[in-house]
Enzyme design. Structure first.
Site, PDB file in Angstrom:
ATOM      1  CG  HIS A 180      56.091 -77.317   9.736  1.00  9.79           C
ATOM      2  ND1 HIS A 180      55.063 -76.892  10.257  1.00  9.79           N
ATOM      3  CD2 HIS A 180      57.121 -77.048  10.520  1.00  9.79           C
ATOM      4  CE1 HIS A 180      55.301 -76.076  11.179  1.00  9.79           C
ATOM      5  NE2 HIS A 180      56.442 -76.125  11.674  1.00  9.79           N
ATOM      6  CG  ASP A 181      52.151 -77.644   8.029  1.00 11.65           C
ATOM      7  OD1 ASP A 181      51.560 -78.666   7.703  1.00 11.65           O
ATOM      8  OD2 ASP A 181      52.467 -77.710   9.129  1.00 11.65           O
ATOM      9  N   GLY A 198      56.851 -72.093   9.772  1.00 11.19           N
ATOM     10  CA  GLY A 198      55.912 -72.763   9.296  1.00 11.19           C
ATOM     11  C   GLY A 198      54.756 -71.961   9.087  1.00 11.19           C
TER      12      GLY A 198
END
Length: 334
Positions: A180-181, A198
């Site tokens: 994520h991200d 992440g």
């Protein structure tokens, strides 16, 4: 999924029954023989009537397309590939057998043109972050001309104010993970089983050996190289090569710089600057920050754009919320 079952189209009596072993071969013939501009949807595919299908799209056996999906012209879905949620595919994307794109979550997945999603890859699903709250919007944006190979996983962002982003022309080999991200630039090569936690940032023209592990919030500079089996827990500045557990600086990525068209004079200047900073002739004379400042104010080196870019990359790694650069051994250059 249950809501889609009622939209399954009945088998056409004009089509002969096919064994599972021949489905892929039959689909290949359909791709080759269908008229230009027309779309083909196999009778065993489940396509929601609200889905938007472009011209010249081929949907193979046992595929699923959800109600909010949009497929650009010329896309191909091989057998048992699936598109869920608010997902948009640009033109001429290919989903290989078993690929899953999108998820029935708030937010969206946007994929550009000419991308290949490999066998059983999973792209644009919920992140593995405990801070994520069900119902929050989450996003994934992927550019053009990327090849995402088999069993790779790429997750959406963990919060509505952020995005997972992948640029253009990247090769992401089998069994990689992009969490994520993360922010991935252009023209990168991730070897098999490269794992990015992440919020990792990878700039452009980075090459990783596999398997490689990158700690969350690390920043990998352009034209750098990460040796196979490395565990990267701090930033990798531009143009540098690291390896080991935990990864240490091993010098400049000379071969990568040559392949990317850097001039001999630029590479020599980068080497001189690197040696002054990381391999001083007298380690007792100046501290690291003083050596960095000396190179910054050097008339010959400070005027070379590549050297200035490397120095900025090093400086930025020591700003607030950054992890500092990978460790290095202060070998004497004398």
């Amino acid at each position: 999924m249950n809501s889609l079952l009622k939209f399954r189209r009945p088998l056409s009596p004009s089509l002969p029954s096919l064994s599972l072993q021949r489905l892929s071969t039959t689909l290949h013939y359909v791709f080759e023989e269908k008229k230009e501009g027309t779309s083909f949807i196999h009778p065993t595919a489940i396509v929601h009537p609200n889905a938007v299908i472009g011209q010249g799209v081929s949907v193979g056996p046992l595929c699923t397309i959800g109600p909010s999906a949009k497929l650009g012209n010329g896309c191909q879905m091989h057998p048992s590939s699936h598109i869920f949620g608010n997902t948009k595919l640009g033109s001429h994307c290919v989903l290989m057998t078993g690929a899953v794109v999108g998820d029935d979550l708030s937010g969206r997945t946007v994929i550009g043109c000419n991308n290949i999603i490999g066998h059983h890859a999973v792209v644009g699903i919920k992140c593995q972050d405990m801070k994520y709250k069900l119902g929050d919007e989450c996003f994934l944006d992927i550019g053009d001309n990327n090849e995402i190979r088999e069993f790779t996983s790429i997750h959406r962002s963990s919060k509505s104010c952020d995005r997972t982003v992948i640029g253009d022309n990247n090769l992401i080999m089998g069994s990689c993970h992009i969490a994520h991200d993360c922010k991935i630039g252009n023209n990168n090569i991730f070897a098999n089983s490269s794992l990015l936690a992440g919020h990792v940032i990878v700039e452009d023209y980075v090459h990783t050996g596999g398997p490689t592990v990158v700690h969350q919030f690390c920043h990998i500079g352009s034209f750098s190289f990460i040796g196979g089996g490395s565990v990267v827990s701090q930033d990798v500045p531009k143009y540098m090569m690291v390896s080991g557990d935990r990864a240490e600086l091993r010098g400049l990525n000379f071969e990568g710089l040559r392949r990317c068209g850097f001039q001999v004079t630029e590479i020599k200047s980068l080497r001189t600057a690197y040696r002054k900073i990381f391999m001083p002739s007298n380690t007792n004379s100046m501290g690291f920050d003083e050596r960095l400042s000396e190179v910054e104010h050097n008339e010959d080196l400070g005027s070379v754009p590549a050297v200035c870019s490397m120095l900025r990359s090093i400086r930025d790694s020591f700003t607030e919320n950054r992890r500092g650069i990978c460790k290095f051994r202060q070998w004497s250059s004398s």
